[in-house]
Design a protein around this motif. Structure first.
Motif, PDB file in Angstrom:
ATOM      1  N   THR A  31      -7.359   5.187  -3.064  1.00  0.00           N
ATOM      2  CA  THR A  31      -6.859   4.370  -1.789  1.00  0.00           C
ATOM      3  C   THR A  31      -5.912   3.231  -2.347  1.00  0.00           C
ATOM      4  O   THR A  31      -6.334   2.649  -3.458  1.00  0.00           O
ATOM      5  CB  THR A  31      -7.876   3.810  -1.090  1.00  0.00           C
ATOM      6  OG1 THR A  31      -8.451   2.626  -1.493  1.00  0.00           O
ATOM      7  CG2 THR A  31      -9.190   4.829  -0.492  1.00  0.00           C
ATOM      8  N   TYR A  32      -5.055   2.930  -1.906  1.00  0.00           N
ATOM      9  CA  TYR A  32      -4.010   1.857  -2.425  1.00  0.00           C
ATOM     10  C   TYR A  32      -3.336   1.139  -1.274  1.00  0.00           C
ATOM     11  O   TYR A  32      -3.070   1.501  -0.343  1.00  0.00           O
ATOM     12  CB  TYR A  32      -3.129   2.625  -3.378  1.00  0.00           C
ATOM     13  CG  TYR A  32      -1.679   3.203  -2.677  1.00  0.00           C
ATOM     14  CD1 TYR A  32      -0.609   2.545  -2.528  1.00  0.00           C
ATOM     15  CD2 TYR A  32      -2.245   4.599  -2.292  1.00  0.00           C
ATOM     16  CE1 TYR A  32       0.305   3.296  -1.716  1.00  0.00           C
ATOM     17  CE2 TYR A  32      -1.102   5.217  -1.616  1.00  0.00           C
ATOM     18  CZ  TYR A  32       0.157   4.662  -1.494  1.00  0.00           C
ATOM     19  OH  TYR A  32       1.198   5.465  -0.968  1.00  0.00           O
ATOM     20  N   ASN A  33      -3.204  -0.173  -1.771  1.00  0.00           N
ATOM     21  CA  ASN A  33      -2.589  -1.109  -0.994  1.00  0.00           C
ATOM     22  C   ASN A  33      -0.926  -0.979  -1.111  1.00  0.00           C
ATOM     23  O   ASN A  33      -0.255  -1.030  -2.332  1.00  0.00           O
ATOM     24  CB  ASN A  33      -2.627  -2.603  -1.304  1.00  0.00           C
ATOM     25  CG  ASN A  33      -3.091  -3.438  -0.363  1.00  0.00           C
ATOM     26  OD1 ASN A  33      -3.961  -4.169  -0.160  1.00  0.00           O
ATOM     27  ND2 ASN A  33      -2.210  -3.210   0.876  1.00  0.00           N
ATOM     28  N   VAL A  34      -0.253  -0.764   0.011  1.00  0.00           N
ATOM     29  CA  VAL A  34       0.990  -0.257   0.099  1.00  0.00           C
ATOM     30  C   VAL A  34       1.904  -1.628  -0.572  1.00  0.00           C
ATOM     31  O   VAL A  34       1.519  -2.471  -0.215  1.00  0.00           O
ATOM     32  CB  VAL A  34       1.622   0.232   1.241  1.00  0.00           C
ATOM     33  CG1 VAL A  34       0.897   1.736   1.736  1.00  0.00           C
ATOM     34  CG2 VAL A  34       1.240  -0.694   2.511  1.00  0.00           C
ATOM     35  N   ARG A  35       3.167  -1.297  -0.908  1.00  0.00           N
ATOM     36  CA  ARG A  35       4.077  -2.339  -1.570  1.00  0.00           C
ATOM     37  C   ARG A  35       4.323  -3.444  -0.408  1.00  0.00           C
ATOM     38  O   ARG A  35       4.523  -3.171   0.807  1.00  0.00           O
ATOM     39  CB  ARG A  35       5.360  -1.956  -2.090  1.00  0.00           C
ATOM     40  CG  ARG A  35       6.298  -1.186  -1.121  1.00  0.00           C
ATOM     41  CD  ARG A  35       7.465  -0.783  -1.726  1.00  0.00           C
ATOM     42  NE  ARG A  35       7.485  -0.203  -3.092  1.00  0.00           N
ATOM     43  CZ  ARG A  35       8.085  -0.337  -3.960  1.00  0.00           C
ATOM     44  NH1 ARG A  35       9.034  -1.334  -4.018  1.00  0.00           N
ATOM     45  NH2 ARG A  35       7.971   0.453  -5.050  1.00  0.00           N
ATOM     46  N   GLY A  36       4.417  -4.557  -0.885  1.00  0.00           N
ATOM     47  CA  GLY A  36       4.774  -5.704  -0.027  1.00  0.00           C
ATOM     48  C   GLY A  36       3.401  -6.381   0.625  1.00  0.00           C
ATOM     49  O   GLY A  36       3.816  -7.404   1.319  1.00  0.00           O
ATOM     50  N   PHE A  37       2.195  -5.806   0.528  1.00  0.00           N
ATOM     51  CA  PHE A  37       1.104  -6.385   1.213  1.00  0.00           C
ATOM     52  C   PHE A  37      -0.057  -6.823   0.096  1.00  0.00           C
ATOM     53  O   PHE A  37      -0.087  -6.052  -0.605  1.00  0.00           O
ATOM     54  CB  PHE A  37       0.301  -5.677   2.347  1.00  0.00           C
ATOM     55  CG  PHE A  37       1.274  -5.219   3.524  1.00  0.00           C
ATOM     56  CD1 PHE A  37       1.307  -6.218   4.573  1.00  0.00           C
ATOM     57  CD2 PHE A  37       2.051  -4.150   3.642  1.00  0.00           C
ATOM     58  CE1 PHE A  37       2.065  -6.040   5.585  1.00  0.00           C
ATOM     59  CE2 PHE A  37       2.882  -4.078   4.770  1.00  0.00           C
ATOM     60  CZ  PHE A  37       2.839  -4.954   5.683  1.00  0.00           C
ATOM     61  N   TRP A  38      -0.549  -7.935   0.571  1.00  0.00           N
ATOM     62  CA  TRP A  38      -1.583  -8.458  -0.248  1.00  0.00           C
ATOM     63  C   TRP A  38      -1.334  -8.603  -1.796  1.00  0.00           C
ATOM     64  O   TRP A  38      -0.464  -9.245  -2.142  1.00  0.00           O
ATOM     65  CB  TRP A  38      -2.926  -7.724   0.072  1.00  0.00           C
ATOM     66  CG  TRP A  38      -3.422  -7.860   1.489  1.00  0.00           C
ATOM     67  CD1 TRP A  38      -2.970  -7.048   2.489  1.00  0.00           C
ATOM     68  CD2 TRP A  38      -4.287  -8.878   1.930  1.00  0.00           C
ATOM     69  NE1 TRP A  38      -3.636  -7.496   3.748  1.00  0.00           N
ATOM     70  CE2 TRP A  38      -4.123  -8.598   3.420  1.00  0.00           C
ATOM     71  CE3 TRP A  38      -5.055  -9.732   1.421  1.00  0.00           C
ATOM     72  CZ2 TRP A  38      -5.181  -9.139   4.293  1.00  0.00           C
ATOM     73  CZ3 TRP A  38      -5.781 -10.753   2.450  1.00  0.00           C
ATOM     74  CH2 TRP A  38      -5.977 -10.499   3.494  1.00  0.00           C
ATOM     75  N   GLN A  39      -1.974  -7.859  -2.462  1.00  0.00           N
ATOM     76  CA  GLN A  39      -1.712  -8.298  -4.034  1.00  0.00           C
ATOM     77  C   GLN A  39      -0.802  -7.272  -4.704  1.00  0.00           C
ATOM     78  O   GLN A  39      -0.499  -7.259  -5.833  1.00  0.00           O
ATOM     79  CB  GLN A  39      -3.104  -8.154  -4.732  1.00  0.00           C
ATOM     80  CG  GLN A  39      -3.973  -9.158  -4.191  1.00  0.00           C
ATOM     81  CD  GLN A  39      -5.314  -9.290  -5.131  1.00  0.00           C
ATOM     82  OE1 GLN A  39      -6.314  -8.274  -5.000  1.00  0.00           O
ATOM     83  NE2 GLN A  39      -5.826 -10.287  -5.664  1.00  0.00           N
ATOM     84  N   SER A  40      -0.479  -6.189  -3.822  1.00  0.00           N
ATOM     85  CA  SER A  40       0.256  -5.189  -4.308  1.00  0.00           C
ATOM     86  C   SER A  40       1.634  -5.840  -4.621  1.00  0.00           C
ATOM     87  O   SER A  40       2.106  -6.810  -3.879  1.00  0.00           O
ATOM     88  CB  SER A  40       0.624  -3.906  -3.500  1.00  0.00           C
ATOM     89  OG  SER A  40      -0.571  -3.057  -3.904  1.00  0.00           O
ATOM     90  N   GLY A  41       2.453  -5.494  -5.555  1.00  0.00           N
ATOM     91  CA  GLY A  41       3.845  -5.945  -5.874  1.00  0.00           C
ATOM     92  C   GLY A  41       5.018  -5.429  -4.722  1.00  0.00           C
ATOM     93  O   GLY A  41       4.799  -4.757  -3.783  1.00  0.00           O
ATOM     94  N   GLY A  42       6.036  -6.028  -4.848  1.00  0.00           N
ATOM     95  CA  GLY A  42       7.284  -5.559  -3.963  1.00  0.00           C
ATOM     96  C   GLY A  42       7.426  -6.312  -2.779  1.00  0.00           C
ATOM     97  O   GLY A  42       6.440  -7.242  -2.518  1.00  0.00           O
ATOM     98  N   GLU A  43       8.243  -5.854  -1.835  1.00  0.00           N
ATOM     99  CA  GLU A  43       8.548  -6.331  -0.585  1.00  0.00           C
ATOM    100  C   GLU A  43       8.209  -5.134   0.498  1.00  0.00           C
ATOM    101  O   GLU A  43       8.371  -3.949   0.044  1.00  0.00           O
ATOM    102  CB  GLU A  43       9.862  -6.451  -0.360  1.00  0.00           C
ATOM    103  CG  GLU A  43      10.460  -7.926  -1.265  1.00  0.00           C
ATOM    104  CD  GLU A  43      11.500  -8.240  -1.045  1.00  0.00           C
ATOM    105  OE1 GLU A  43      11.948  -9.514  -1.410  1.00  0.00           O
ATOM    106  OE2 GLU A  43      12.496  -7.680  -0.892  1.00  0.00           O
ATOM    107  N   ILE A  44       7.970  -5.556   1.629  1.00  0.00           N
ATOM    108  CA  ILE A  44       7.786  -4.562   2.765  1.00  0.00           C
ATOM    109  C   ILE A  44       9.029  -3.851   3.046  1.00  0.00           C
ATOM    110  O   ILE A  44      10.101  -4.105   3.198  1.00  0.00           O
ATOM    111  CB  ILE A  44       7.263  -5.333   4.104  1.00  0.00           C
ATOM    112  CG1 ILE A  44       5.964  -5.862   3.702  1.00  0.00           C
ATOM    113  CG2 ILE A  44       6.753  -4.107   5.065  1.00  0.00           C
ATOM    114  CD1 ILE A  44       5.401  -7.120   4.797  1.00  0.00           C
ATOM    115  N   GLU A  45       8.696  -2.455   3.040  1.00  0.00           N
ATOM    116  CA  GLU A  45       9.706  -1.567   3.187  1.00  0.00           C
ATOM    117  C   GLU A  45       9.737  -0.672   4.726  1.00  0.00           C
ATOM    118  O   GLU A  45      10.660   0.066   4.704  1.00  0.00           O
ATOM    119  CB  GLU A  45       9.994  -0.671   1.879  1.00  0.00           C
ATOM    120  CG  GLU A  45      10.322  -1.165   0.580  1.00  0.00           C
ATOM    121  CD  GLU A  45      11.827  -1.608   0.531  1.00  0.00           C
ATOM    122  OE1 GLU A  45      12.474  -1.257   1.246  1.00  0.00           O
ATOM    123  OE2 GLU A  45      11.968  -2.302  -0.293  1.00  0.00           O
ATOM    124  N   VAL A  46       8.620  -0.963   5.245  1.00  0.00           N
ATOM    125  CA  VAL A  46       8.211  -0.191   6.303  1.00  0.00           C
ATOM    126  C   VAL A  46       8.620   1.306   6.220  1.00  0.00           C
ATOM    127  O   VAL A  46       9.402   2.154   6.824  1.00  0.00           O
ATOM    128  CB  VAL A  46       9.232  -0.628   7.723  1.00  0.00           C
ATOM    129  CG1 VAL A  46       8.725   0.023   8.901  1.00  0.00           C
ATOM    130  CG2 VAL A  46       9.187  -2.308   7.710  1.00  0.00           C
TER     131      VAL A  46
END
Length: 521
Positions: free
Chosen positions: A99-114
């Motif tokens: 299980t992984y946190n999608v990019r842009g949220f919480w501690q994962s990197g990047g920005e929200i891409e929807v």
């Protein structure tokens, strides 16, 4: 034009973000019975070098033995521990689970891409990592998720042939048909997504611009909004899913105010591989949220059975069961059907006679409720939004009623309204509501849907065909059905110029009606 303002959006987001965050807390709860081989917290390099925070849960025993792999992307605004209880249960039954946190949220990197291309590429990178670093079987890979994770799972399966099975819970098939159905902005849903995204993540410039245009009702940007949404809609890639032979399970709630059920049904009907469709009472993700505690839950039980058959080859009967399963909002009983068209096998029509004229810009008192909260209340208390039908002001609401029914009418599927409208302005919004009306005139909401038009010639009649949101509801003996149409609902942005009026007519050559689907007695 009566547009909801920033205060409404902020209030809505604040009121319901607590509900979603409660779901996050559920995901943090440990499952005391777990006997899996352990949990690792790892960093996985996603597309473009973005760091994704992940959990890895493996079965106990010989690490040299390969196991089916399940990848679970997190929901919108939820932390990486969301699925921990379910991951442990799945690992106990023989799966490697990442299980992984999608990019842009919480501690994962990047920005929200929807659910944009980088999110799809991230999911494939997670699969790559799991095959290289866990005892995962490359021939038996599945994906599952709730809400945002459901959409990303479907999109990834369409683009990555390695994904053989998907369970998409409370997700979307068509993103635009979800938050912009009837060409009407679902403002409370948009405010919830925008508010929780800002609270827990880092929206990129593209999504910030999309939300700005969405709330501003900028028609000059409508084509861009639709193109943006189509790129992120699994329905645009259904041919790829069919070509891949992906086994797809879809589950949703009747009252989902983020991703209403109709768009999922249309997507389901286009799938040609192994498939399953389930609807239950509730709102967005409320039907499956208790499973995040590890508590027995129908949705997650179905999910486990789906993967056990399609990834582990277990002969558990999933392939022999009727694939469409629905649960009535009124009785809580399950019903099974061979396909969606069999759900409402017969229909009854209510004539929309007369030529009522209503004034716009005023809420008549007929409403679809509050995003998440109203359908959640209906799920647990069977108390949907209500209105006193006799007291609705006819200046602002058109009302038609059926005869009194001598027996129970089991409404199943999608009610459809057809009428002729004459407007005094070139733009406008109407909202249709179907009510179950008791002897005292109190109406309980069965279904509703919004409809917005632009570019009409004032004073010239035009036809309107509108699908109300699908449902399963039993109208008791001695009650009636009533169709109410007004112009304002807090769930939606309305496009009625000040002073606008709408007239509804029923020409002899093209009579107006609402067609209600019924289960055969």
């Amino acid at each position: 034009m009566g547009h909801p303002r920033k205060a409404l959006r902020t209030t809505t987001a604040g009121a319901v973000s607590a509900t979603l965050m409660a779901g996050c807390a559920l995901g943090l709860a440990p499952a005391a019975h777990a006997t899996s081989g352990g949990i690792r917290f790892v960093d996985i390099t996603g597309d473009g070098g973005t760091v994704l925070k992940a959990n890895v849960v493996t079965p106990a025993g010989d690490s040299r033995t390969t196991h089916p792999l399940l990848v679970l992307p997190t929901s919108w605004a939820t932390p990486q521990a969301q699925y921990l209880a379910q991951a442990r249960r799945l690992a106990d039954s023989g799966y490697v689970v990442v299980t992984y946190n999608v990019r842009g949220f919480w501690q994962s990197g990047g920005e929200i891409e929807v659910a944009g291309p980088p999110d799809i590429a991230d999911a494939s990178r997670v699969i790559d990592w799991a095959l290289a670093n866990t005892p995962a079987d490359p021939e038996h890979i599945g994906m599952a998720g709730m809400s945002y994770g459901a959409g990303i799972s479907l999109l990834t399966a369409a683009h990555d042939r390695r994904v053989r099975a998907v369970a998409a819970l409370s997700g979307w098939g068509d993103l635009i048909d979800s938050i912009y159905s009837g060409r009407t902005q679902h403002v409370q849903a948009g405010a919830l997504l925008n508010g929780t995204g800002l609270l827990t993540g880092r929206p990129g410039p593209e999504i910030q611009a999309i939300f700005k245009d969405f709330f501003a009702s900028d028609l000059s940007r409508e084509e861009e909004l639709i193109a943006w949404g189509k790129k992120r809609s699994p329905s645009m890639y259904v041919d790829q899913l069919n070509s891949n032979g992906t086994a797809v399970m879809l589950a949703n709630a009747w009252g989902d105010t983020i991703f209403p059920p109709n768009q999922y049904t249309r997507f389901y009907e286009r799938l040609t591989g192994p498939k399953r469709l389930a609807y239950r009472p509730g709102d967005h993700a409320t039907a499956e949220i208790t499973g995040l505690l590890g508590v027995p839950n129908d949705v997650w039980t179905d999910t486990h059975r789906w993967f056990d058959h399609h990834l582990r080859g277990e002969d558990n009967g999933v392939d022999r069961e009727q694939p469409v399963r629905i649960k009535s909002r009124s009785t809580g009983d399950y019903e099974a059907y061979p396909d969606w068209k069999s759900v409402g096998a017969t229909r009854t029509k209510i004539s929309l006679d007369g030529s009522p004229t209503i004034r716009a810009n005023v809420n008549s008192g007929a409403d679809g409720g509050i995003v998440v909260l109203s359908s959640l209340l209906d799920q647990f208390t069977r108390v949907p939004p209500m209105a006193s039908i006799p007291l609705l002001p006819r200046r602002y609401a058109a009302v038609w009623r059926s005869e009194k029914y001598p027996g129970v009418r089991r409404v199943r599927g999608t009610a459809e309204m057809h009428t002729t409208v004459t407007a005094t302005k070139e733009s406008g919004t109407l909202v249709a509501y179907l009510y179950d009306v008791g002897p005292l005139g109190l109406g309980k909401l069965v279904s509703h849907a919004p409809y917005t038009f632009h570019g009409q010639t004032p004073g010239k009649p035009f036809g309107v065909d509108l699908e109300l949101f699908s449902t399963a509801y039993d109208v008791p003996a001695g009650h009636r059905l009533a169709l109410v149409v007004d112009t304002v609902d807090p769930l939606y942005i309305e496009h009625n110029p000040t002073g606008a009026q709408l007239t509804f007519s029923s020409p002899a050559a093209d009579p107006s009606y609402v067609s209600v689907p019924l289960r055969e007695q």
